[in-house]
Design a protein around this motif. Structure first.
Motif, PDB file in Angstrom:
ATOM      1  N   VAL A  45       0.822  -1.216   0.000  1.00  0.00           N
ATOM      2  CA  VAL A  45       0.000   0.000   0.000  1.00  0.00           C
ATOM      3  C   VAL A  45       0.853   1.261   0.000  1.00  0.00           C
ATOM      4  O   VAL A  45       0.631   2.179  -0.790  1.00  0.00           O
ATOM      5  CB  VAL A  45      -0.986  -0.010   1.195  1.00  0.00           C
ATOM      6  CG1 VAL A  45      -1.642   1.355   1.392  1.00  0.00           C
ATOM      7  CG2 VAL A  45      -2.042  -1.082   0.995  1.00  0.00           C
ATOM      8  N   LYS A  46       1.850   1.338   0.867  1.00  0.00           N
ATOM      9  CA  LYS A  46       2.679   2.543   0.946  1.00  0.00           C
ATOM     10  C   LYS A  46       3.454   2.758  -0.348  1.00  0.00           C
ATOM     11  O   LYS A  46       3.504   3.878  -0.870  1.00  0.00           O
ATOM     12  CB  LYS A  46       3.631   2.476   2.136  1.00  0.00           C
ATOM     13  CG  LYS A  46       4.446   3.766   2.270  1.00  0.00           C
ATOM     14  CD  LYS A  46       5.321   3.779   3.478  1.00  0.00           C
ATOM     15  CE  LYS A  46       6.124   5.033   3.651  1.00  0.00           C
ATOM     16  NZ  LYS A  46       6.367   5.875   2.530  1.00  0.00           N
ATOM     17  N   ASP A  47       4.062   1.703  -0.887  1.00  0.00           N
ATOM     18  CA  ASP A  47       4.818   1.839  -2.136  1.00  0.00           C
ATOM     19  C   ASP A  47       3.926   2.342  -3.269  1.00  0.00           C
ATOM     20  O   ASP A  47       4.320   3.222  -4.040  1.00  0.00           O
ATOM     21  CB  ASP A  47       5.447   0.501  -2.545  1.00  0.00           C
ATOM     22  CG  ASP A  47       6.640   0.126  -1.685  1.00  0.00           C
ATOM     23  OD1 ASP A  47       7.180   1.007  -0.981  1.00  0.00           O
ATOM     24  OD2 ASP A  47       7.033  -1.053  -1.721  1.00  0.00           O
ATOM     25  N   ALA A  48       2.730   1.796  -3.364  1.00  0.00           N
ATOM     26  CA  ALA A  48       1.808   2.203  -4.429  1.00  0.00           C
ATOM     27  C   ALA A  48       1.412   3.666  -4.268  1.00  0.00           C
ATOM     28  O   ALA A  48       1.374   4.427  -5.239  1.00  0.00           O
ATOM     29  CB  ALA A  48       0.575   1.313  -4.443  1.00  0.00           C
ATOM     30  N   GLY A  49       1.118   4.088  -3.045  1.00  0.00           N
ATOM     31  CA  GLY A  49       0.761   5.479  -2.792  1.00  0.00           C
ATOM     32  C   GLY A  49       1.901   6.431  -3.112  1.00  0.00           C
ATOM     33  O   GLY A  49       1.693   7.496  -3.699  1.00  0.00           O
ATOM     34  N   ASP A  50       3.123   6.031  -2.740  1.00  0.00           N
ATOM     35  CA  ASP A  50       4.294   6.859  -3.047  1.00  0.00           C
ATOM     36  C   ASP A  50       4.451   7.030  -4.557  1.00  0.00           C
ATOM     37  O   ASP A  50       4.717   8.128  -5.043  1.00  0.00           O
ATOM     38  CB  ASP A  50       5.562   6.240  -2.464  1.00  0.00           C
ATOM     39  CG  ASP A  50       5.614   6.320  -0.941  1.00  0.00           C
ATOM     40  OD1 ASP A  50       4.819   7.076  -0.348  1.00  0.00           O
ATOM     41  OD2 ASP A  50       6.457   5.610  -0.357  1.00  0.00           O
ATOM     42  N   ALA A  55      -1.483   9.069  -0.968  1.00  0.00           N
ATOM     43  CA  ALA A  55      -1.572   7.892  -0.113  1.00  0.00           C
ATOM     44  C   ALA A  55      -2.844   7.116  -0.417  1.00  0.00           C
ATOM     45  O   ALA A  55      -3.890   7.710  -0.702  1.00  0.00           O
ATOM     46  CB  ALA A  55      -1.554   8.311   1.356  1.00  0.00           C
ATOM     47  N   LEU A  56      -2.759   5.800  -0.374  1.00  0.00           N
ATOM     48  CA  LEU A  56      -3.957   4.978  -0.557  1.00  0.00           C
ATOM     49  C   LEU A  56      -4.693   4.896   0.772  1.00  0.00           C
ATOM     50  O   LEU A  56      -4.110   4.486   1.777  1.00  0.00           O
ATOM     51  CB  LEU A  56      -3.591   3.566  -1.027  1.00  0.00           C
ATOM     52  CG  LEU A  56      -2.775   3.447  -2.308  1.00  0.00           C
ATOM     53  CD1 LEU A  56      -2.654   1.978  -2.705  1.00  0.00           C
ATOM     54  CD2 LEU A  56      -3.381   4.246  -3.439  1.00  0.00           C
ATOM     55  N   PRO A  57      -5.956   5.300   0.819  1.00  0.00           N
ATOM     56  CA  PRO A  57      -6.696   5.227   2.082  1.00  0.00           C
ATOM     57  C   PRO A  57      -6.917   3.775   2.484  1.00  0.00           C
ATOM     58  O   PRO A  57      -7.149   2.915   1.636  1.00  0.00           O
ATOM     59  CB  PRO A  57      -8.026   5.923   1.765  1.00  0.00           C
ATOM     60  CG  PRO A  57      -8.172   5.815   0.290  1.00  0.00           C
ATOM     61  CD  PRO A  57      -6.791   5.791  -0.281  1.00  0.00           C
ATOM     62  N   VAL A  58      -6.815   3.507   3.773  1.00  0.00           N
ATOM     63  CA  VAL A  58      -7.046   2.148   4.271  1.00  0.00           C
ATOM     64  C   VAL A  58      -8.292   2.071   5.138  1.00  0.00           C
ATOM     65  O   VAL A  58      -8.657   1.012   5.608  1.00  0.00           O
ATOM     66  CB  VAL A  58      -5.808   1.621   5.037  1.00  0.00           C
ATOM     67  CG1 VAL A  58      -4.634   1.445   4.078  1.00  0.00           C
ATOM     68  CG2 VAL A  58      -5.426   2.544   6.180  1.00  0.00           C
ATOM     69  N   THR A  59      -8.951   3.203   5.315  1.00  0.00           N
ATOM     70  CA  THR A  59     -10.206   3.251   6.066  1.00  0.00           C
ATOM     71  C   THR A  59     -11.362   3.019   5.109  1.00  0.00           C
ATOM     72  O   THR A  59     -11.434   3.657   4.056  1.00  0.00           O
ATOM     73  CB  THR A  59     -10.365   4.632   6.733  1.00  0.00           C
ATOM     74  OG1 THR A  59      -9.226   4.880   7.547  1.00  0.00           O
ATOM     75  CG2 THR A  59     -11.628   4.701   7.561  1.00  0.00           C
ATOM     76  N   ALA A  70      -6.264  11.487  -6.807  1.00  0.00           N
ATOM     77  CA  ALA A  70      -7.217  11.024  -5.803  1.00  0.00           C
ATOM     78  C   ALA A  70      -7.189   9.511  -5.777  1.00  0.00           C
ATOM     79  O   ALA A  70      -7.179   8.855  -6.823  1.00  0.00           O
ATOM     80  CB  ALA A  70      -8.630  11.517  -6.124  1.00  0.00           C
ATOM     81  N   ALA A  71      -7.149   8.964  -4.573  1.00  0.00           N
ATOM     82  CA  ALA A  71      -7.214   7.516  -4.368  1.00  0.00           C
ATOM     83  C   ALA A  71      -8.491   7.240  -3.581  1.00  0.00           C
ATOM     84  O   ALA A  71      -8.707   7.818  -2.512  1.00  0.00           O
ATOM     85  CB  ALA A  71      -5.985   7.027  -3.604  1.00  0.00           C
ATOM     86  N   LEU A  72      -9.339   6.390  -4.127  1.00  0.00           N
ATOM     87  CA  LEU A  72     -10.634   6.094  -3.527  1.00  0.00           C
ATOM     88  C   LEU A  72     -10.661   4.635  -3.073  1.00  0.00           C
ATOM     89  O   LEU A  72     -10.378   3.728  -3.861  1.00  0.00           O
ATOM     90  CB  LEU A  72     -11.753   6.334  -4.547  1.00  0.00           C
ATOM     91  CG  LEU A  72     -11.725   7.672  -5.291  1.00  0.00           C
ATOM     92  CD1 LEU A  72     -12.860   7.733  -6.306  1.00  0.00           C
ATOM     93  CD2 LEU A  72     -11.784   8.836  -4.336  1.00  0.00           C
ATOM     94  N   TRP A  73     -11.016   4.402  -1.809  1.00  0.00           N
ATOM     95  CA  TRP A  73     -11.086   3.058  -1.242  1.00  0.00           C
ATOM     96  C   TRP A  73     -12.322   2.348  -1.796  1.00  0.00           C
ATOM     97  O   TRP A  73     -13.439   2.839  -1.659  1.00  0.00           O
ATOM     98  CB  TRP A  73     -11.171   3.144   0.279  1.00  0.00           C
ATOM     99  CG  TRP A  73     -11.123   1.837   0.994  1.00  0.00           C
ATOM    100  CD1 TRP A  73     -10.007   1.197   1.458  1.00  0.00           C
ATOM    101  CD2 TRP A  73     -12.234   1.011   1.371  1.00  0.00           C
ATOM    102  NE1 TRP A  73     -10.364   0.029   2.079  1.00  0.00           N
ATOM    103  CE2 TRP A  73     -11.724  -0.113   2.040  1.00  0.00           C
ATOM    104  CE3 TRP A  73     -13.608   1.108   1.188  1.00  0.00           C
ATOM    105  CZ2 TRP A  73     -12.525  -1.127   2.545  1.00  0.00           C
ATOM    106  CZ3 TRP A  73     -14.414   0.097   1.682  1.00  0.00           C
ATOM    107  CH2 TRP A  73     -13.876  -1.002   2.354  1.00  0.00           C
ATOM    108  N   MET A  74     -12.124   1.202  -2.414  1.00  0.00           N
ATOM    109  CA  MET A  74     -13.231   0.419  -2.963  1.00  0.00           C
ATOM    110  C   MET A  74     -13.456  -0.872  -2.189  1.00  0.00           C
ATOM    111  O   MET A  74     -14.499  -1.494  -2.303  1.00  0.00           O
ATOM    112  CB  MET A  74     -12.963   0.065  -4.432  1.00  0.00           C
ATOM    113  CG  MET A  74     -12.855   1.263  -5.368  1.00  0.00           C
ATOM    114  SD  MET A  74     -14.448   2.064  -5.664  1.00  0.00           S
ATOM    115  CE  MET A  74     -14.393   3.433  -4.554  1.00  0.00           C
ATOM    116  N   GLY A  75     -12.465  -1.309  -1.441  1.00  0.00           N
ATOM    117  CA  GLY A  75     -12.543  -2.539  -0.674  1.00  0.00           C
ATOM    118  C   GLY A  75     -11.225  -2.759   0.040  1.00  0.00           C
ATOM    119  O   GLY A  75     -10.284  -1.980  -0.137  1.00  0.00           O
TER     120      GLY A  75
END
Length: 191
Positions: A45-50, A55-59, A70-75
């Motif tokens: 997750v961190k590498d992908a966001g960087d 950052a990729l949301p994890v909530t 924009a990174a949107l949490w889908m699952g």
């Protein structure tokens, strides 16, 4: 206008007339974007966001926005990544290079979906005509994103401001979704 929209990522398509323009609600077609579907394991997750630039949301139901990203949490292991249309190759290549050797799936879905921007003091009311979700600010605060059904069409709903929502649907469903929203807005105008 919200800070998220002020990032210039989600903007009205300058070549399109408003689909709906009433004093209490408007519907605008959004400009085309790069859309990527990303699936990966937690350790990546961190590498992908960087690599992506946000950052990729994890909530659950969360989103993360940075300058024109924009990174949107889908699952639990899935995100939709949004960037300017002209940056597709650069974004795709950067993520692939950073995740090289790590299990992941990165797919360009830019041509699959379209977005509209629904805004105004009656935006919540209009969305509730076909979606049975509590869109109050307390229950669905700015930044919240979810997949759901609008009447019979699958959609993504992202609240980008107090009275602003981005609705994404597959291209083949967008006329249906926007048409029903415009029809419901006529009832609002008549009331």
């Amino acid at each position: 206008m919200s800070d998220l929209l002020a990032s210039d990522l989600i903007t009205p398509d300058a070549g399109e007339n408003p689909l709906l323009s009433q004093p209490s609600v408007s519907i605008l077609k959004a400009a085309p974007l790069t859309r990527l579907s990303l699936r990966l394991r937690n350790q990546s997750v961190k590498d992908a966001g960087d690599a992506f630039g946000a950052a990729l949301p994890v909530t659950p139901l969360g989103s993360s926005v940075s300058d024109k990203r924009a990174a949107l949490w889908m699952g639990p292991d899935e995100w939709t990544l949004l960037a300017p249309e002209e940056e597709l190759s650069a974004v795709f290549d950067a993520i692939e290079a950073k995740l090289s050797g790590q299990p992941h799936s990165l797919v360009d879905v830019s041509d699959r979906s379209e977005a509209i921007i629904v805004s105004g003091e009656k935006a919540e009311w209009l969305l509730r005509t076909g979606i049975f979700i509590d869109f109050s600010l307390d229950a669905f605060p700015v930044g919240t994103v979810t997949r759901t059904i609008f009447h019979k069409a699958p959609v993504l709903v992202w609240r980008t401001g107090d009275d602003t929502f981005v609705i994404e649907a597959w291209v083949s469903f967008m006329d249906y979704v926007s048409g029903l929203l415009m029809q419901s807005a006529q009832e609002l105008e008549a009331a």
